[in-house]
Design a protein around this motif. Structure first.
Motif, PDB file in Angstrom:
ATOM      1  N   PHE A   1       0.814  -1.218   0.000  1.00  0.00           N
ATOM      2  CA  PHE A   1       0.000   0.000   0.000  1.00  0.00           C
ATOM      3  C   PHE A   1       0.845   1.265   0.000  1.00  0.00           C
ATOM      4  N   LEU A   2       2.122   1.151   0.371  1.00  0.00           N
ATOM      5  CA  LEU A   2       2.977   2.325   0.467  1.00  0.00           C
ATOM      6  C   LEU A   2       3.170   2.999  -0.879  1.00  0.00           C
ATOM      7  N   ARG A   3       3.083   2.217  -1.972  1.00  0.00           N
ATOM      8  CA  ARG A   3       3.251   2.782  -3.314  1.00  0.00           C
ATOM      9  C   ARG A   3       2.187   3.832  -3.626  1.00  0.00           C
ATOM     10  N   ASP A   4       1.003   3.669  -3.046  1.00  0.00           N
ATOM     11  CA  ASP A   4      -0.129   4.526  -3.384  1.00  0.00           C
ATOM     12  C   ASP A   4      -0.346   5.654  -2.382  1.00  0.00           C
ATOM     13  N   CYS A   5       0.609   5.854  -1.500  1.00  0.00           N
ATOM     14  CA  CYS A   5       0.435   6.853  -0.436  1.00  0.00           C
ATOM     15  C   CYS A   5       1.372   8.044  -0.616  1.00  0.00           C
ATOM     16  N   LYS A   6       0.868   9.198  -0.229  1.00  0.00           N
ATOM     17  CA  LYS A   6       1.727  10.359  -0.091  1.00  0.00           C
ATOM     18  C   LYS A   6       2.390  10.286   1.275  1.00  0.00           C
ATOM     19  N   SER A   7       3.707  10.434   1.311  1.00  0.00           N
ATOM     20  CA  SER A   7       4.396  10.268   2.583  1.00  0.00           C
ATOM     21  C   SER A   7       5.585  11.203   2.684  1.00  0.00           C
ATOM     22  N   ASP A   8       5.931  11.533   3.929  1.00  0.00           N
ATOM     23  CA  ASP A   8       7.188  12.211   4.216  1.00  0.00           C
ATOM     24  C   ASP A   8       8.254  11.133   4.350  1.00  0.00           C
ATOM     25  N   PHE A   9       9.422  11.383   3.768  1.00  0.00           N
ATOM     26  CA  PHE A   9      10.464  10.365   3.703  1.00  0.00           C
ATOM     27  C   PHE A   9      11.739  10.865   4.366  1.00  0.00           C
ATOM     28  N   PHE A  10      12.387   9.949   5.106  1.00  0.00           N
ATOM     29  CA  PHE A  10      13.670  10.250   5.728  1.00  0.00           C
ATOM     30  C   PHE A  10      14.481   8.969   5.737  1.00  0.00           C
ATOM     31  N   CYS A  11      15.800   9.090   5.593  1.00  0.00           N
ATOM     32  CA  CYS A  11      16.654   7.915   5.553  1.00  0.00           C
ATOM     33  C   CYS A  11      17.937   8.182   6.344  1.00  0.00           C
ATOM     34  N   ASN A  12      18.394   7.177   7.087  1.00  0.00           N
ATOM     35  CA  ASN A  12      19.706   7.273   7.729  1.00  0.00           C
ATOM     36  C   ASN A  12      20.409   5.923   7.572  1.00  0.00           C
ATOM     37  N   ASP A  13      21.453   5.680   8.354  1.00  0.00           N
ATOM     38  CA  ASP A  13      22.223   4.451   8.180  1.00  0.00           C
ATOM     39  C   ASP A  13      21.529   3.220   8.757  1.00  0.00           C
ATOM     40  N   ILE A  14      20.385   3.415   9.418  1.00  0.00           N
ATOM     41  CA  ILE A  14      19.668   2.289  10.023  1.00  0.00           C
ATOM     42  C   ILE A  14      18.489   1.834   9.168  1.00  0.00           C
ATOM     43  N   ALA A  15      17.728   2.816   8.644  1.00  0.00           N
ATOM     44  CA  ALA A  15      16.478   2.450   7.970  1.00  0.00           C
ATOM     45  C   ALA A  15      15.982   3.579   7.080  1.00  0.00           C
ATOM     46  N   GLU A  16      14.939   3.247   6.293  1.00  0.00           N
ATOM     47  CA  GLU A  16      14.132   4.248   5.600  1.00  0.00           C
ATOM     48  C   GLU A  16      12.883   4.482   6.438  1.00  0.00           C
TER      49      GLU A  16
END
Length: 246
Positions: A204-219
Motif C-alpha cells: 500500500f505504500l506505493r499509493d500513499c503520499k508520505s514524508d520520507f527520511f533515511c539514515n544508516d539504520i532504515a528508511e
C-alpha cells in the motif's frame, strides 16, 4: 538459538502511521533484541530511544499545558534529584486527589548551570487555578500555578503537540540528570502509546503520499491517516509477510 528477524515496523498513531524499513533485519530472541556489548554508540542509541518514546507519548496524548517547576534553594535542597522528584511526585498526587482526577503527565528534569534542578512537564486534565503572569512567550500567554509552593512555576497552553514533542525532546541529552533506575523521565501509567507491528506487507505504500527520511539504520515513512488507501483496521488484519516493499 537463531531467533527471528524484523524487517519493518509500523507504528500507528491517532492521525498517522510511521513505517521503518530496516537496511539490515534486526534479530530478536523471545521478543527482545539481542544485547550487544557496550560501545561508544550505546549511549547515543539510548538517547535516541528515549527521544522517540517521548515523541510517541506527545503525539498520542492530548496534553494541554507545558509547565516548568523550580525549587527555592533557600528553603529546599534543590540540588538533590531524589528530594526534588519526591516533592514533584507528591505535588502531582495531591493535585490528582484535589479535583484533577484525570490528570496525566510527563516530567523531564533539567540541571541549571547553578547546579539546581528544575522540571519541565506536560499536563492534561489539570483543573487547578492558573494565574495570569501578564507576560507572553513566543506569542503565548504565560501563567503561574499558585498551588506550586516549592518555588517558581510557569505554564503555557499547548496548541501544537507535534511542536511541543520536538521541544521537550531537546532536554534529553547525554549530560541530563537520571532518576533512580537510570530513567530520563517519568510519566503517568495510563498514557496512550502507539500500536506497533512488525513485518507487515507494505504494498500500500506505493499509493500513499508520505514524508520520507533515511539514515544508516532504515528508511522512514510518515503517512497521514486520511491518505491511506485503506483504513487502519483493514491493515491490522492483513497477514504478516516477509520483508519490505515488493
Amino acid at each position: 538459538m537463531e531467533g527471528s528477524l524484523i524487517f519493518n515496523t509500523i507504528k500507528e498513531y491517532p492521525n498517522m502511521i510511521k513505517i521503518s524499513i530496516y537496511h539490515e533485519p534486526i534479530r530478536v530472541f523471545n521478543g527482545y533484541k539481542r544485547k550487544r556489548r557496550k560501545n561508544p554508540e550505546s549511549s547515543d542509541s539510548s538517547i535516541r530511544r528515549t527521544r522517540t518514546a517521548l515523541e510517541d507519548l506527545c503525539i498520542c496524548n492530548n496534553f494541554e499545558l507545558f509547565c516548568t517547576f523550580t525549587f527555592d534553594p533557600k528553603r529546599y535542597n534543590s540540588k538533590s534529584i531524589l528530594f526534588c522528584r519526591r516533592y514533584m511526585t507528591t505535588w502531582l498526587h495531591n493535585i490528582k486527589n484535589r479535583g484533577s482526577k484525570c490528570l496525566e503527565y510527563i516530567v523531564v528534569p533539567e540541571l541549571h548551570k547553578s547546579g539546581a534542578i528544575h522540571f519541565h512537564a506536560l499536563l492534561s486534565g489539570y483543573n487547578g487555578r492558573l494565574k495570569d503572569s501578564k507576560h507572553c512567550q513566543n506569542g503565548r500567554r504565560v501563567y503561574n500555578l499558585p498551588n506550586w509552593h516549592f518555588g517558581f512555576s510557569t505554564a503555557v497552553k499547548i496548541d501544537n503537540r507535534e511542536a511541543v514533542s520536538k521541544y521537550i525532546r531537546k532536554y534529553i541529552t547525554k549530560d541530563m540528570l537520571l532518576f533512580p533506575g537510570k530513567k530520563r523521565y517519568f510519566c503517568s501509567q495510563r498514557l496512550i502509546r502507539p500500536v506497533k507491528r512488525h513485518n507487515s506487507p507494505l504494498e500500500f505504500l506505493r499509493d500513499c503520499k508520505s514524508d520520507f527520511f533515511c539514515n544508516d539504520i532504515a528508511e522512514y515513512y510518515t503517512i497521514d491517516r486520511f491518505d491511506l488507501p485503506t483504513n487502519l483496521s483493514d491493515l491490522r488484519q492483513l497477514p504478516l509477510s516477509g520483508n519490505v516493499l515488493l
